[in-house]
Enzyme design. Structure first.
Site, PDB file in Angstrom:
ATOM      1  N   LYS A 200      -8.764  -7.933  18.245  1.00  0.00           N
ATOM      2  CA  LYS A 200      -9.255  -6.636  18.711  1.00  0.00           C
ATOM      3  C   LYS A 200      -8.103  -5.862  19.355  1.00  0.00           C
ATOM      4  O   LYS A 200      -7.637  -6.195  20.434  1.00  0.00           O
ATOM      5  CB  LYS A 200     -10.370  -6.802  19.746  1.00  0.00           C
ATOM      6  N   GLY A 253      -2.959  -7.847  28.757  1.00  0.00           N
ATOM      7  CA  GLY A 253      -3.553  -6.648  29.344  1.00  0.00           C
ATOM      8  C   GLY A 253      -3.478  -6.716  30.852  1.00  0.00           C
ATOM      9  O   GLY A 253      -2.618  -7.406  31.418  1.00  0.00           O
ATOM     10  N   SER A 254      -4.406  -6.058  31.496  1.00  0.00           N
ATOM     11  CA  SER A 254      -4.342  -5.942  32.946  1.00  0.00           C
ATOM     12  C   SER A 254      -4.844  -7.214  33.642  1.00  0.00           C
ATOM     13  O   SER A 254      -5.655  -7.966  33.090  1.00  0.00           O
ATOM     14  CB  SER A 254      -5.199  -4.759  33.398  1.00  0.00           C
ATOM     15  N   THR A 255      -4.362  -7.429  34.843  1.00  0.00           N
ATOM     16  CA  THR A 255      -4.811  -8.573  35.642  1.00  0.00           C
ATOM     17  C   THR A 255      -6.303  -8.449  35.929  1.00  0.00           C
ATOM     18  O   THR A 255      -7.035  -9.452  35.934  1.00  0.00           O
ATOM     19  CB  THR A 255      -3.990  -8.643  36.938  1.00  0.00           C
ATOM     20  N   GLU A 256      -6.756  -7.220  36.114  1.00  0.00           N
ATOM     21  CA  GLU A 256      -8.175  -6.979  36.393  1.00  0.00           C
ATOM     22  C   GLU A 256      -9.050  -7.521  35.237  1.00  0.00           C
ATOM     23  O   GLU A 256     -10.017  -8.256  35.457  1.00  0.00           O
ATOM     24  CB  GLU A 256      -8.333  -5.465  36.526  1.00  0.00           C
ATOM     25  N   GLY A 258      -8.043  -9.632  32.949  1.00  0.00           N
ATOM     26  CA  GLY A 258      -7.772 -11.080  32.892  1.00  0.00           C
ATOM     27  C   GLY A 258      -8.764 -11.852  33.745  1.00  0.00           C
ATOM     28  O   GLY A 258      -9.278 -12.897  33.340  1.00  0.00           O
ATOM     29  N   GLU A 275      -1.580 -12.867  29.468  1.00  0.00           N
ATOM     30  CA  GLU A 275      -0.296 -12.205  29.760  1.00  0.00           C
ATOM     31  C   GLU A 275      -0.658 -10.920  30.484  1.00  0.00           C
ATOM     32  O   GLU A 275      -1.129  -9.974  29.862  1.00  0.00           O
ATOM     33  CB  GLU A 275       0.439 -11.947  28.434  1.00  0.00           C
ATOM     34  N   CYS A 309       4.990  -4.261  30.388  1.00  0.00           N
ATOM     35  CA  CYS A 309       4.511  -5.132  31.471  1.00  0.00           C
ATOM     36  C   CYS A 309       5.650  -5.596  32.365  1.00  0.00           C
ATOM     37  O   CYS A 309       5.451  -5.826  33.550  1.00  0.00           O
ATOM     38  CB  CYS A 309       3.739  -6.313  30.895  1.00  0.00           C
ATOM     39  N   GLU A 406       0.655  -2.194  39.592  1.00  0.00           N
ATOM     40  CA  GLU A 406       1.375  -1.864  38.358  1.00  0.00           C
ATOM     41  C   GLU A 406       1.045  -0.417  37.990  1.00  0.00           C
ATOM     42  O   GLU A 406      -0.121  -0.069  37.797  1.00  0.00           O
ATOM     43  CB  GLU A 406       0.923  -2.805  37.252  1.00  0.00           C
TER      44      GLU A 406
HETATM   45  P1  ADP Z   1      -4.459  -1.803  29.905  1.00  0.00           P
HETATM   46  O1  ADP Z   1      -4.352  -1.640  31.368  1.00  0.00           O
HETATM   47  O2  ADP Z   1      -3.198  -2.158  29.217  1.00  0.00           O
HETATM   48  O3  ADP Z   1      -5.319  -0.794  29.214  1.00  0.00           O
HETATM   49  P2  ADP Z   1      -6.710  -3.516  29.722  1.00  0.00           P
HETATM   50  O4  ADP Z   1      -6.709  -4.842  30.356  1.00  0.00           O
HETATM   51  O5  ADP Z   1      -7.625  -2.486  30.243  1.00  0.00           O
HETATM   52  O6  ADP Z   1      -5.208  -3.141  29.762  1.00  0.00           O
HETATM   53  O7  ADP Z   1      -6.970  -3.628  28.162  1.00  0.00           O
HETATM   54  C1  ADP Z   1      -6.318  -4.564  27.343  1.00  0.00           C
HETATM   55  C2  ADP Z   1      -7.253  -4.974  26.233  1.00  0.00           C
HETATM   56  O8  ADP Z   1      -8.385  -5.614  26.800  1.00  0.00           O
HETATM   57  C3  ADP Z   1      -7.797  -3.825  25.407  1.00  0.00           C
HETATM   58  O9  ADP Z   1      -7.872  -4.226  24.050  1.00  0.00           O
HETATM   59  C4  ADP Z   1      -9.187  -3.630  25.978  1.00  0.00           C
HETATM   60  O10 ADP Z   1     -10.099  -3.061  25.077  1.00  0.00           O
HETATM   61  C5  ADP Z   1      -9.577  -5.055  26.295  1.00  0.00           C
HETATM   62  N1  ADP Z   1     -10.636  -5.196  27.298  1.00  0.00           N
HETATM   63  C6  ADP Z   1     -10.917  -4.365  28.330  1.00  0.00           C
HETATM   64  N2  ADP Z   1     -11.992  -4.805  29.017  1.00  0.00           N
HETATM   65  C7  ADP Z   1     -12.410  -5.942  28.414  1.00  0.00           C
HETATM   66  C8  ADP Z   1     -13.467  -6.872  28.648  1.00  0.00           C
HETATM   67  N3  ADP Z   1     -14.315  -6.724  29.646  1.00  0.00           N
HETATM   68  N4  ADP Z   1     -13.582  -7.933  27.822  1.00  0.00           N
HETATM   69  C9  ADP Z   1     -12.707  -8.108  26.801  1.00  0.00           C
HETATM   70  N5  ADP Z   1     -11.709  -7.272  26.528  1.00  0.00           N
HETATM   71  C10 ADP Z   1     -11.541  -6.195  27.317  1.00  0.00           C
END
Ligand code: ADP
Length: 502
Positions: A200, A253-256, A258, A275, A309, A406
């Site tokens: 995805k 993606g984001s720690t949040e 994660g 990561e 990152c 970040e």
């Molecule tokens: P960024 O800050 O780089 O946008 P995110 O962590 O928001 O990072 O997003 C990174 C990826 O994680 C994207 O593909 C996003 O659609 C996906 N994502 C965001 N929320 C969720 C979730 N609750 N469950 C699974 N994937 C998610």
């Protein structure tokens, strides 16, 4: 930071044809599949709509996971010899390379990055991932283990060995900063290990991942081995990461988010590689070569408009060269021409969206209200909402949000220090631990500082240097596990011990 926004069109027939080919669909079990609901993707530089994308949800996640689960044991995938799997990965690399110009243009249009960043950096790096892991496909080895088990029937022996097996169906979830490279960093080791994948991409930047799907089919990838679902994180992302038939999630993606995924993995105890975010420091010691440090640190924070990152967003400069460094970085920030990523004159593109530029601006505005000083930049552009000027700040304080969170934008704060121990303490004063750089001409200082940094990667006299051979991962809240290298492959393999009396 002059901004000149000249309208740009893609030049390659491939990128034009892909954009003109109508609404984009999902790849499920080798077939391109429509959904009732769609969403749009835009060129962040101009706001122009590029394509309609399928918006997958739970139903499509179920279909894609079922296709991946069925392909996992099918003879055309599970029975593929290691040599054939290596050849397939190599073929994918060749086809991606043959389409590198087109993919670079699509990445620039969808994400905003300059064509040079994609064409010279990220697209070749994505290709290199497939070639690197092609080499591993024929070298996945178990071991035979002499045991100390004393009890066995008379005249019998214990024989034990390990098998390395694919972990199963992997959900790969990628971010919007370097879409094709992030996809390749997960696909190449996953396929090398014999896993099957549901991928995805981020909702902002799905185009190159979809094009990669077409190219992988062209390379001969069996149906169902890689499925691609576009859509939103809280919908299809959540459906995948909570799915009982997904064995592993590989996430950048984001720690949040994660943290959310750790919760989602509870049901069937999914394996996770995460990561996550960073707040990487750069320490400039008194003996640093500024002719390396200034352009290197500038590239480390302004490259890809700071949407990296490992971006070096906190610089700690010895007081003796603090002002020279600030002036050098400010001169570079003021020089960098901003524009559409396809414009050959532009050295910096927009951020991924107007919302991201606004987020970056909010950090700077808040910091300035709390006493930070702007040495360069510090502004957005009314006429082009996704752009933000490369920004150099001084007089920040460690407790400011812009020093702790970040930002994911081209914003760097420079802080003076007097003693190396002070610099180490300041640099490590963060919940993150992704990367750090040290700038010095002294060999002993370089090694001592490298050992003292709490970070997954430490660069000396460079920043943001990557290669598929170099493990990359986060300490502390920057993540779990490592990508790249032999460790990157381990993420996708299980160990099975076979112990027999013979
Ligand atoms: P960024 O800050 O780089 O946008 P995110 O962590 O928001 O990072 O997003 C990174 C990826 O994680 C994207 O593909 C996003 O659609 C996906 N994502 C965001 N929320 C969720 C979730 N609750 N469950 C699974 N994937 C998610």
């Amino acid at each position: 930071m002059p901004l000149t926004l000249r309208p740009q069109e893609p030049r390659t027939p491939g990128a034009r044809a892909f954009l003109a080919s109508g609404p984009k669909r999902l790849l499920i079990d080798g077939a391109w599949t429509e959904t009732a609901r769609t969403f749009e993707t835009h060129d962040p530089a101009t706001g122009v709509k590029l394509a309609d994308l399928a918006r997958a949800g739970q139903a499509e996640a179920d279909l894609a996971v079922a296709a991946a689960a069925s392909a996992l044991g099918r003879s055309d995938w599970a029975g593929m010899t290691p040599a054939h799997r290596a050849a397939l990965l190599w073929r994918i690399a060749d086809i991606v390379e043959a389409h590198a110009d087109e993919l670079s243009e699509l990445e620039t249009l969808d994400q905003g990055k300059t064509l040079r960043t994609g064409r010279m950096g990220e697209i070749p790096a994505a290709i290199a991932q497939f070639r690197y892991y092609a080499g591993f496909a024929t070298k996945i080895l178990g071991t035979t283990i002499p045991t100390s088990i004393a009890h066995q029937p008379a005249g019998k022996q214990v024989f034990a060995y390990t098998r390395r097996e694919p972990i199963g169906v992997v959900a790969c979830i990628t971010p919007w900063n370097s879409p094709l490279l992030m996809a390749a960093m997960k696909l190449a080791p996953a396929l090398c290990a014999g896993c099957t994948v549901v991928l995805k991409p981020a909702e902002e930047t799905s185009l190159t991942t979809l094009r990669l799907g077409e190219l992988m089919i062209e390379a001969g990838l069996p149906h169902g081995v890689v499925n691609i679902l576009t859509g939103f994180g809280h919908e299809v992302g959540a459906a995948l990461t909570g799915h009982p038939d997904v064995a592993k999630v590989a996430f950048t993606g984001s720690t949040e988010v994660g943290r959310i995924l750790i919760g989602a993995a509870r049901g069937n105890l999914k394996k996770l590689t995460l990561e996550l975010g960073g707040k990487s420091p750069a320490i400039v010691l008194p003996d640093a070569d500024l002719s390396l440090a200034v352009p290197g640190i500038a590239r480390g924070i302004f490259g890809n408009s700071g949407q990296v990152c490992v971006a070096g967003s906190r610089v700690y400069a010895h007081r003796s060269l603090h002002d020279a460094l600030v002036n050098g970085l400010a001169a570079e920030a003021n020089r960098l021409p901003l524009g559409h990523g396809l414009d050959p004159e532009a050295e910096l593109g927009p951020l991924v969206s107007p919302a991201q530029a606004e987020r970056v601006g909010a950090y700077v505005t808040e910091g300035v209200a709390q006493g930070a000083e702007v040495a360069a930049g510090g502004t957005g552009f009314a006429e082009a909402a996704a752009f933000y000027a490369p920004t150099v700040l001084t007089r920040t304080r460690p407790e400011m949000r812009l020093m702790r969170e970040e930002i994911f934008g081209p914003v760097v704060a420079v802080t003076p220090f007097d003693e190396p121990e002070e610099a180490i303490a300041l640099a490590n004063d963060t919940e993150y631990g992704l990367a750090a750089s040290v700038w010095t001409e002294s060999l002993s200082s370089a090694h001592r500082m490298a050992a003292a940094m709490k970070a997954g990667t430490v660069w000396v006299n460079c920043h943001s240097y990557f290669s598929p051979e170099l493990p990359k991962g986060g300490h502390k809240a920057s993540g779990w596990g490592y990508e790249n290298g032999a460790q990157g492959l381990e993420n996708y393999l299980e160990t099975k011990t076979v112990c027999m009396v013979v």
